[in-house]
Design a protein around this motif. Structure first.
Motif, PDB file in Angstrom:
ATOM      1  N   LEU A 123     -36.764  -6.695 -28.924  1.00  0.00           N
ATOM      2  CA  LEU A 123     -37.258  -5.327 -29.158  1.00  0.00           C
ATOM      3  C   LEU A 123     -36.743  -4.347 -28.114  1.00  0.00           C
ATOM      4  O   LEU A 123     -37.464  -3.475 -27.623  1.00  0.00           O
ATOM      5  N   GLU A 124     -35.493  -4.466 -27.775  1.00  0.00           N
ATOM      6  CA  GLU A 124     -34.877  -3.566 -26.803  1.00  0.00           C
ATOM      7  C   GLU A 124     -34.141  -2.449 -27.524  1.00  0.00           C
ATOM      8  O   GLU A 124     -33.325  -2.698 -28.428  1.00  0.00           O
ATOM      9  N   ASN A 125     -34.444  -1.198 -27.152  1.00  0.00           N
ATOM     10  CA  ASN A 125     -33.744  -0.054 -27.725  1.00  0.00           C
ATOM     11  C   ASN A 125     -32.311  -0.002 -27.219  1.00  0.00           C
ATOM     12  O   ASN A 125     -32.013  -0.436 -26.099  1.00  0.00           O
ATOM     13  N   ARG A 132     -24.511  -5.910 -31.736  1.00  0.00           N
ATOM     14  CA  ARG A 132     -25.142  -7.201 -31.435  1.00  0.00           C
ATOM     15  C   ARG A 132     -25.836  -7.127 -30.082  1.00  0.00           C
ATOM     16  O   ARG A 132     -25.412  -6.380 -29.189  1.00  0.00           O
ATOM     17  N   CYS A 133     -26.909  -7.911 -29.952  1.00  0.00           N
ATOM     18  CA  CYS A 133     -27.656  -7.969 -28.695  1.00  0.00           C
ATOM     19  C   CYS A 133     -26.947  -8.912 -27.732  1.00  0.00           C
ATOM     20  O   CYS A 133     -26.433  -9.966 -28.131  1.00  0.00           O
ATOM     21  N   ALA A 134     -26.954  -8.549 -26.462  1.00  0.00           N
ATOM     22  CA  ALA A 134     -26.250  -9.352 -25.462  1.00  0.00           C
ATOM     23  C   ALA A 134     -27.071 -10.526 -24.957  1.00  0.00           C
ATOM     24  O   ALA A 134     -26.514 -11.468 -24.394  1.00  0.00           O
ATOM     25  N   ASN A 135     -28.394 -10.526 -25.170  1.00  0.00           N
ATOM     26  CA  ASN A 135     -29.250 -11.551 -24.590  1.00  0.00           C
ATOM     27  C   ASN A 135     -29.851 -12.503 -25.618  1.00  0.00           C
ATOM     28  O   ASN A 135     -30.343 -13.564 -25.235  1.00  0.00           O
ATOM     29  N   CYS A 136     -29.837 -12.156 -26.895  1.00  0.00           N
ATOM     30  CA  CYS A 136     -30.453 -12.985 -27.939  1.00  0.00           C
ATOM     31  C   CYS A 136     -29.362 -13.595 -28.812  1.00  0.00           C
ATOM     32  O   CYS A 136     -28.328 -12.953 -29.077  1.00  0.00           O
ATOM     33  N   PHE A 137     -29.622 -14.817 -29.284  1.00  0.00           N
ATOM     34  CA  PHE A 137     -28.615 -15.559 -30.037  1.00  0.00           C
ATOM     35  C   PHE A 137     -29.220 -16.130 -31.317  1.00  0.00           C
ATOM     36  O   PHE A 137     -30.427 -16.403 -31.390  1.00  0.00           O
ATOM     37  N   TYR A 157     -40.606   5.916 -32.652  1.00  0.00           N
ATOM     38  CA  TYR A 157     -39.423   5.533 -31.887  1.00  0.00           C
ATOM     39  C   TYR A 157     -39.552   4.133 -31.311  1.00  0.00           C
ATOM     40  O   TYR A 157     -38.560   3.420 -31.166  1.00  0.00           O
ATOM     41  N   ASN A 158     -40.774   3.711 -30.992  1.00  0.00           N
ATOM     42  CA  ASN A 158     -40.985   2.385 -30.419  1.00  0.00           C
ATOM     43  C   ASN A 158     -40.719   1.316 -31.469  1.00  0.00           C
ATOM     44  O   ASN A 158     -41.314   1.346 -32.554  1.00  0.00           O
ATOM     45  N   PRO A 159     -39.836   0.350 -31.221  1.00  0.00           N
ATOM     46  CA  PRO A 159     -39.526  -0.663 -32.247  1.00  0.00           C
ATOM     47  C   PRO A 159     -40.716  -1.541 -32.618  1.00  0.00           C
ATOM     48  O   PRO A 159     -40.794  -2.032 -33.741  1.00  0.00           O
ATOM     49  N   SER A 160     -41.641  -1.753 -31.684  1.00  0.00           N
ATOM     50  CA  SER A 160     -42.786  -2.613 -31.978  1.00  0.00           C
ATOM     51  C   SER A 160     -43.868  -1.911 -32.783  1.00  0.00           C
ATOM     52  O   SER A 160     -44.806  -2.566 -33.242  1.00  0.00           O
ATOM     53  N   SER A 161     -43.756  -0.607 -32.965  1.00  0.00           N
ATOM     54  CA  SER A 161     -44.766   0.136 -33.714  1.00  0.00           C
ATOM     55  C   SER A 161     -44.447   0.106 -35.201  1.00  0.00           C
ATOM     56  O   SER A 161     -43.290   0.269 -35.609  1.00  0.00           O
ATOM     57  N   ILE A 162     -45.472  -0.108 -36.022  1.00  0.00           N
ATOM     58  CA  ILE A 162     -45.296  -0.122 -37.478  1.00  0.00           C
ATOM     59  C   ILE A 162     -45.814   1.160 -38.113  1.00  0.00           C
ATOM     60  O   ILE A 162     -45.858   1.267 -39.346  1.00  0.00           O
ATOM     61  N   LYS A 163     -46.220   2.125 -37.290  1.00  0.00           N
ATOM     62  CA  LYS A 163     -46.715   3.394 -37.808  1.00  0.00           C
ATOM     63  C   LYS A 163     -45.546   4.325 -38.122  1.00  0.00           C
ATOM     64  O   LYS A 163     -44.425   4.122 -37.682  1.00  0.00           O
TER      65      LYS A 163
END
Length: 479
Positions: free
Chosen positions: A53-55, A67-72, A283-289
């Motif tokens: 959940l990194e912007n 692509r994300c640099a830390n997740c695989f 704007y927050n990725p973790s928000s579902i609103k």
């Protein structure tokens, strides 16, 4: 009765003429029209990794190839890889004759049990980052292709600017005297003309030195062991596994390396005609609103099938539907006959007038035409609609806890209204399937009073809208 909850049983007709369920259609409060996915502009609002959940800004995402640099992801099954810790015996730096326990980390898949040790990927001493990247032998050639096509795009842009400026035959002096152009605009025009003349003579930055590929008659033959050794399918990668790594396309399973996780996008939807937002997330990725959520489910009366009935060919059957008012205002509803051909012709004429008016405005955003799909809107049954108006009560979240009966406040015809609960009303329809119909499909226009809550005036404005509804009643039994 799970088949009654299928969203495609009741479909609304969008302003472009495509039937869509109420869960996948939007309502524009500014132009008061239904908008489907083809009638809205999709804009990128936020780029983020679905795992951490990194912007990520758009420029950074473009450099990292989205692509994300830390997740695989697992190269075998596509599941998210998790970091596992284990202890190994390592030489003591103080005394080489002794060993000490040291914690190391590796990647493992909890679904297919694939690990990074299967491809001899060395373990890491830290839990985040530091994993070895696979080198691409075609990197230089791909970069040369990118440079080539970048120069081609730039050259085409210069040619378009040259053609556009060729229509302006007047001199800059006459233009400045006639329209009183400022000095800054004159400098910009002169710089553009000088840039165009420079590129026409052959600017080295716009000329690619990439040599075209030449076809060869002789190609390398197949290896000899392909005809002698047996094929072990457990060691051969599938097509999905190869296409997941388009840069390398491994042919054997021992060449599968961890894949960086794809970045997801939060979209905001905008009406193509009035350019107002219909859906805008937080704007927050973790928000579902949502900051703005103009789904038709919150502004348009919802039509549902109450129960499934047995339909027989050319026999009149009582079918019960429910109408629900999602707004906090009372709503008056009328059911009218629906003729698809006449409605689509009038709708297309209205959209052409609206499009002509939008082209005359000074807006910078233009509606892009999308080829329309061909949907079958033919009706296979006749329906007898109730006469008169129906009143739907406003939505009240506390009504289900109220023991008082509010039905006495409404004078309903018992032959038309089967039941009434809070903001929902059950309506009886008489459906007669045609002789050659396999399924009974009926249509009607739902005319309702909508209270517009857009802050354009001091008081709420109530308008009357027409919403075409197509209902799949069910299969028809043959006698």
């Amino acid at each position: 009765m799970a088949h009654l909850f299928q969203v495609d049983r009741v479909r609304l007709l969008c302003s472009c003429g495509l039937p869509r369920p109420i869960t996948s259609i939007y309502f524009c409060r500014h132009c008061l029209k239904l908008r489907c996915g083809n009638c809205v502009s999709h804009e990128v609002d936020t780029l983020f990794c679905p795992n951490c959940l990194e912007n990520m800004p758009s420029t950074e995402a473009r450099l990292k190839k989205n692509r994300c640099a830390n997740c695989f992801d697992c190269p075998s099954c596509g599941h998210t890889l998790s970091t596992r810790a284990t202890s190994i015996q390592a030489p003591n730096p103080d005394d080489s004759s002794k060993t000490v326990a040291r914690k190391v980390y590796y990647l493992a898949c909890t679904s297919c049990r694939w690990t990074s040790r299967d491809v001899n990927l060395s373990d890491q001493t830290v839990a985040t980052g530091g994993w070895a990247e696979q080198d691409n032998v075609h990197y230089k050639y791909l970069q040369s292709l990118l440079e080539h096509y970048r120069s081609v795009a730039q050259r085409e842009k210069v040619e378009r600017e040259r053609k556009r400026s060729s229509f302006r035959k007047s001199s800059y002096l006459s233009l400045s005297e006639k329209f009183s152009l400022s000095s800054t605009s004159m400098i910009g025009r002169k710089s553009l003309s000088s840039f165009t003349s420079l590129t026409s003579k052959g600017d080295p930055g716009l000329i690619s030195e990439l040599a075209p590929c030449v076809a060869e008659e002789e190609v390398d033959g197949l290896p000899d062991n392909i005809f002698t050794e047996e094929v072990d399918l457990s060691k051969v990668t599938t097509m999905d596994q190869r296409m997941a790594s388009p840069e390398w396309q491994p042919e054997e399973t021992d060449c599968l390396y961890p894949l960086h996780k794809h970045i997801l996008v939060k979209r905001s939807l905008r009406c193509r005609y009035c350019e107002h937002n219909l859906s805008k997330p937080e704007y927050n990725p973790s928000s579902i609103k949502f900051k703005i959520q103009l789904g038709a489910f919150y502004h348009v009366p919802e039509v549902r099938m109450v129960r499934q009935v047995e339909l027989k060919s050319e026999k009149e059957t009582n079918v019960q539907i429910s109408l629900c008012n999602p707004t906090p205002h009372d709503m008056t509803v009328t059911l009218l006959p629906f003729v698809p051909e006449a409605y689509l012709a009038a709708q297309q004429k209205g959209e052409e007038l609206a499009e002509t008016a939008s082209l005359n405005t000074s807006s910078l955003v233009r509606a892009v035409e999308i080829p329309r799909e061909k949907e079958d809107l033919s009706l296979s049954a006749e329906v007898a609609l109730p006469q008169g108006q129906l009143v739907l009560a406003a939505r009240d979240d506390t009504a289900e806890y109220d023991d008082q009966d509010s039905n006495s406040a409404y004078k309903d015809d018992p032959q038309v209204v089967a039941w009434r609960r809070a903001n929902k009303v059950g309506v009886n329809l008489l459906v007669t399937p045609r002789a050659d119909a396999a399924r009974a499909v009926v249509g009607f226009i739902l005319r309702y009073d909508y209270t517009n809550t857009v802050a354009t005036a001091t008081e709420s404005r109530t308008v009357t809208l027409n919403m075409p509804v197509i209902v799949d009643v069910g299969p028809v039994e043959k006698e």
